[in-house]
Design a protein around this motif. Structure first.
Motif, mmCIF file in Angstrom:
data_model
loop_
_atom_site.group_PDB
_atom_site.id
_atom_site.type_symbol
_atom_site.label_atom_id
_atom_site.label_comp_id
_atom_site.label_asym_id
_atom_site.label_seq_id
_atom_site.Cartn_x
_atom_site.Cartn_y
_atom_site.Cartn_z
ATOM 1 N N THR A 14 42.209 47.963 41.204
ATOM 2 C CA THR A 14 41.736 48.135 42.558
ATOM 3 C C THR A 14 41.438 47.097 43.096
ATOM 4 O OG1 THR A 14 39.487 48.736 41.770
ATOM 5 C CG2 THR A 14 41.076 50.616 41.853
ATOM 6 N N MET A 15 40.890 45.703 42.598
ATOM 7 C CA MET A 15 40.623 44.643 43.123
ATOM 8 C C MET A 15 42.093 43.803 43.600
ATOM 9 S SD MET A 15 37.443 42.903 41.230
ATOM 10 C CE MET A 15 37.973 43.113 39.678
ATOM 11 N N SER A 16 41.626 43.014 44.705
ATOM 12 C CA SER A 16 42.658 42.061 45.088
ATOM 13 C C SER A 16 42.613 40.961 44.282
ATOM 14 C CB SER A 16 42.638 41.943 46.746
ATOM 15 O OG SER A 16 41.405 40.999 46.984
ATOM 16 N N GLY A 17 43.406 40.122 44.235
ATOM 17 C CA GLY A 17 43.147 38.802 43.676
ATOM 18 C C GLY A 17 42.413 38.089 44.170
ATOM 19 N N ALA A 18 42.034 38.056 45.556
ATOM 20 C CA ALA A 18 40.843 37.306 46.116
ATOM 21 C C ALA A 18 39.535 37.803 45.705
ATOM 22 C CB ALA A 18 40.830 37.428 47.775
ATOM 23 N N GLU A 19 39.344 39.247 45.393
ATOM 24 C CA GLU A 19 38.282 39.507 44.809
ATOM 25 C C GLU A 19 37.908 39.282 43.310
ATOM 26 O OE1 GLU A 19 37.679 43.855 47.297
ATOM 27 O OE2 GLU A 19 39.275 43.724 45.945
ATOM 28 N N VAL A 20 39.069 39.157 42.740
ATOM 29 C CA VAL A 20 39.234 38.796 41.331
ATOM 30 C C VAL A 20 38.600 37.382 41.331
ATOM 31 C CG1 VAL A 20 40.553 38.055 39.311
ATOM 32 C CG2 VAL A 20 40.903 40.382 40.371
ATOM 33 N N LEU A 54 42.785 32.735 53.762
ATOM 34 C CA LEU A 54 42.117 33.751 54.520
ATOM 35 C C LEU A 54 41.694 35.196 53.541
ATOM 36 C CD1 LEU A 54 43.526 33.657 58.154
ATOM 37 C CD2 LEU A 54 41.284 32.763 57.172
ATOM 38 N N PRO A 55 42.625 35.392 52.655
ATOM 39 C CA PRO A 55 42.273 36.614 51.538
ATOM 40 C C PRO A 55 40.633 36.243 50.953
ATOM 41 C CG PRO A 55 44.483 36.514 51.491
ATOM 42 C CD PRO A 55 43.880 35.393 52.443
ATOM 43 N N ILE A 56 40.715 35.032 50.632
ATOM 44 C CA ILE A 56 39.638 34.648 50.069
ATOM 45 C C ILE A 56 38.317 34.803 51.006
ATOM 46 C CG2 ILE A 56 38.069 33.152 48.698
ATOM 47 C CD1 ILE A 56 40.840 32.170 47.504
ATOM 48 N N TYR A 57 38.426 34.137 52.156
ATOM 49 C CA TYR A 57 37.377 34.282 53.334
ATOM 50 C C TYR A 57 37.122 35.656 53.628
ATOM 51 C CZ TYR A 57 36.776 29.183 53.713
ATOM 52 O OH TYR A 57 36.478 27.970 53.353
ATOM 53 N N ASP A 58 37.900 36.416 53.637
ATOM 54 C CA ASP A 58 37.553 37.962 53.806
ATOM 55 C C ASP A 58 37.007 38.604 52.880
ATOM 56 O OD1 ASP A 58 38.349 40.137 55.703
ATOM 57 O OD2 ASP A 58 39.214 41.071 54.094
ATOM 58 N N ALA A 59 36.965 38.031 51.596
ATOM 59 C CA ALA A 59 36.402 38.536 50.381
ATOM 60 C C ALA A 59 34.888 38.018 50.424
ATOM 61 C CB ALA A 59 36.949 38.391 48.992
ATOM 62 N N ILE A 60 34.899 36.958 50.797
ATOM 63 C CA ILE A 60 33.581 36.217 50.859
ATOM 64 C C ILE A 60 32.631 37.045 52.019
ATOM 65 C CG2 ILE A 60 32.374 34.100 51.772
ATOM 66 C CD1 ILE A 60 34.575 32.499 50.478
ATOM 67 N N PHE A 61 33.259 37.375 52.995
ATOM 68 C CA PHE A 61 32.525 38.073 54.030
ATOM 69 C C PHE A 61 32.082 39.294 53.514
ATOM 70 C CE2 PHE A 61 32.389 40.973 57.762
ATOM 71 C CZ PHE A 61 31.769 40.117 58.745
ATOM 72 N N ASP A 77 47.415 36.646 35.324
ATOM 73 C CA ASP A 77 46.907 35.273 34.800
ATOM 74 C C ASP A 77 45.631 34.805 35.556
ATOM 75 O OD1 ASP A 77 48.716 35.069 32.707
ATOM 76 O OD2 ASP A 77 49.969 33.811 34.158
ATOM 77 N N LEU A 78 45.371 35.405 36.497
ATOM 78 C CA LEU A 78 44.406 35.073 37.644
ATOM 79 C C LEU A 78 42.728 34.643 37.047
ATOM 80 C CD1 LEU A 78 43.849 34.014 40.470
ATOM 81 C CD2 LEU A 78 43.572 36.184 41.279
ATOM 82 N N LYS A 104 47.060 43.155 43.977
ATOM 83 C CA LYS A 104 46.214 43.822 43.122
ATOM 84 C C LYS A 104 46.187 43.054 41.752
ATOM 85 C CE LYS A 104 44.480 46.886 45.821
ATOM 86 N NZ LYS A 104 43.447 46.698 46.699
ATOM 87 N N ALA A 105 45.185 42.752 41.257
ATOM 88 C CA ALA A 105 44.981 41.951 39.889
ATOM 89 C C ALA A 105 44.127 42.690 38.989
ATOM 90 C CB ALA A 105 44.822 40.480 40.306
ATOM 91 N N PRO A 106 44.449 42.407 37.743
ATOM 92 C CA PRO A 106 43.146 43.069 36.827
ATOM 93 C C PRO A 106 42.116 41.857 36.519
ATOM 94 C CG PRO A 106 45.235 42.139 35.605
ATOM 95 C CD PRO A 106 45.406 41.988 37.008
#
Length: 599
Positions: free
Chosen positions: A15-21, A43-50, A149-150, A181-183
């Protein structure tokens, strides 16, 4: 676990995106602060930071400064610094900082954005071969191409950055990997399958070292940045060992603070602008113990004349550093702290007696060299000597008793800071040693201030170096960071001018800054305080005003334009071929084979 439970667990993990991982992995690795600059690929990481509050982001004004800020944070805390930049120019702008961290063994994890995996190699917008470009600039790097692998890669990057000889690690993150999505998996609890640095020294090598040290007549302990990297306990053990043996101790530029500058057994910094007594003791010693230094060329001088006739013991956590520049007699691979603990234990257990009369005679010789007073200068007239400015800064900060951290840019001011600002503890000195990066000091001080919000953080700068990353004054304003910039303004690229004077016939080619800004107005334009001091009589008041002001300050200290930094070992010369300053009679010094001082 039942099949249904396992399926539910897998679905939850996805359920988590790669950025959230990525952010969860950073948090699990102890990251509290990221220094970065956004762009399309990240920007996906910056969105997760927000959408989270666990990790603080510091918005710098340039990606090079992000890495230097992370270096200051890491160097002053012992933690891994974290950087986030976008693809293409974001990544390439970070390269200078990465090489700086590599040469000075600073643990950094740098996350770089990358174009989506299906566009890699197509010259897409803001695409660069980041892993190719940073391969020689990092300890290790990764390009993540599979979501599964992330998490493992992020965990591994932190392990690599801080294990063994620390260094920078890059993780290149394609945008689709961050969106998909990433585990998530926890960091492995077992040792890494292939990277297992040796930290515990070999007992037989320790015994060989003790045999040499116990029999030494003219010993010296030479400690470098590896002692700092090994943690505060290593510095305490170094002090215990030096006191136990009665040996003289010298530090490299990167090792300042590993052994207190106040200690009577400290003979000063070693190397090109080191003290007369440290360099001649290194030249004349019969047994040298090198702990955590890499025999850098700025320390050794001419290799075929470096410490001739001495037996050399070299302890380093990086086996590739041993016998790389200087052949040694006793190599010891291990963590500096563990090596020192083993040396102390073996010294106590060994029954061999020291040659105390020889050691007394050796100290008598060192004291004769100390009598030259190689750092002596004369402050008189209406022009501020740069040495005097640094010395008064040190004396006033010490009088005030505040926890003080010093960073520098690169040049003459850096060497004067190393010579005249005393360091009694490790992790208080941030400077660019191996790469000599102008523009390092301001962002490094920024990173230190983030880590130590109540401390006094001062960047001792030159007017040329400070302009390399002056835009970070905006970062200080945004985050209300009370960093003090103490400029020794001689209107020249001082070290370049000095070399042109001494080695190039006084031909001052492109080393004079003919259009400097008004630093007071520049400070005010960045919502900071500006101070200018031109008279020695006003120096103390200016320093106190700078320190007392609750926000960021630029103190522009007008110093002598033609002052040179001495002592100096000219490039390609030996330790006993030093140039002394005009305050030392004759100006050029050396020593005979019998140890007699030549002036």
């Amino acid at each position: 676990m039942s099949a249904a439970t396992k399926t539910a667990s897998t679905e939850a993990a996805l359920t988590m995106s790669g950025a959230e991982v990525v952010l969860r992995a950073l948090k699990d690795n102890g990251v509290e602060v990221i220094f970065g600059y956004p762009g399309g690929a990240v920007l996906p990481i910056y969105d997760a930071i927000f959408q989270q509050n666990a990790i603080r982001h510091i918005l710098v004004r340039h990606e090079q400064a992000a890495v230097h800020a992370a270096e200051g944070y890491a160097r002053s805390t012992g933690k891994v610094g974290c950087v986030l930049v976008t693809s293409g120019p974001g990544a390439t702008n970070a390269v200078t900082g990465l090489v700086d961290a590599l040469l000075d063994s600073i643990p950094i994890v740098c996350l770089t954005g990358q174009v989506p995996t299906h566009l890699i190699g197509n010259d897409a917008f803001q695409e660069a071969d980041t892993t190719g470009i940073t391969r020689p600039a990092t300890k290790h790097n990764y390009l993540v191409k599979k979501s599964e692998d992330l998490a493992r890669v992020v965990h591994e990057a932190f392990y690599v950055a801080k294990s063994g000889r620390p260094g920078p690690v890059v993780i290149d993150l394609p945008k689709d990997i961050l969106i998909n999505k990433a585990p998530y998996s926890e960091a492995p609890k077992t040792e890494h399958r292939s990277y297992r640095p040796q930290t515990q020294p070999d007992g037989e090598q320790i015994r060989k070292a003790i045999a040499l040290l116990k029999g030494a007549k003219k010993p010296i302990v030479y400690a470098g940045g590896g002692v700092i990297n090994a943690g505060p306990e290593a510095s305490r053990l170094l002090t215990d060992f030096v006191h136990m043996t009665g040996f003289p101790c010298t530090n490299t530029l990167m090792g300042l603070g590993a052994f207190s500058s106040d200690d009577k057994q400290f003979v000063g910094m070693l190397g090109m602008h080191g003290t007369y007594e440290a360099n001649l003791a290194m030249h004349g010693c019969d047994v040298m113990l090198n702990i955590g230094a890499r025999f850098d060329d700025r320390v050794t001088g001419r290799l075929n004349a470096f410490s001739p006739g001495s037996k050399k013991i070299h302890a380093d956590i990086d086996p590739s550093s041993i016998n790389k520049n200087v052949p040694v007699d006793v190599p010891i691979v291990g963590d500096a702290g563990r090596v020192l603990a083993a040396l102390i234990e073996a010294w106590k257990a060994d029954g061999q007696a020291q040659d105390k009369p020889a050691l007394t005679a050796w100290w008598r010789q060192i004291d004769e060299w100390r009598g030259i007073d190689c750092l002596r200068y004369r402050q008189e007239g209406k022009i501020i000597k740069p040495q005097h400015a640094v010395k008064r800064l040190y004396e006033i900060t010490r009088e005030l008793g505040r926890e003080t951290f010093i960073s520098t840019e690169v040049g003459q001011h850096q060497m004067w800071a190393a010579q005249y600002f005393g360091f009694q503890k490790p992790n208080r000195w941030m400077t660019s040693g191996g790469l000599g990066t102008m523009g390092y000091g301001l962002p490094a001080a920024m990173g230190v201030q983030i880590a130590h919000p109540d401390a006094l953080c001062i960047d001792i700068a030159g007017e040329a170096s400070i302009l390399m990353n002056i835009q970070e004054m905006g970062t200080l304003a945004q985050y209300r960071l009370p960093v003090k910039v103490f400029i020794l303004n001689n209107e020249y690229m001082g070290m370049v001018r000095q070399w042109q004077e001494l080695l190039h016939g006084g031909r001052y080619s492109e080393s004079y800054s003919a259009a400097l800004p008004d630093f007071v107005k520049l400070a005010e334009s960045f919502h900071a305080k500006g101070i200018r001091v031109t008279d020695p009589a006003d120096l103390d008041a200016g320093i106190r005003e700078m320190i007392a002001y609750p926000g960021p300050v630029i103190a522009d200290i007008a110093v002598a334009k033609d002052e040179n930094c001495f002592p100096m070992i000219p490039s390609g010369a030996a330790h006993n071929e030093m140039i002394l300053g005009p305050e030392q009679e004759g100006g050029v010094a050396g020593v005979t084979d019998e140890g007699k001082v030549l002036v």
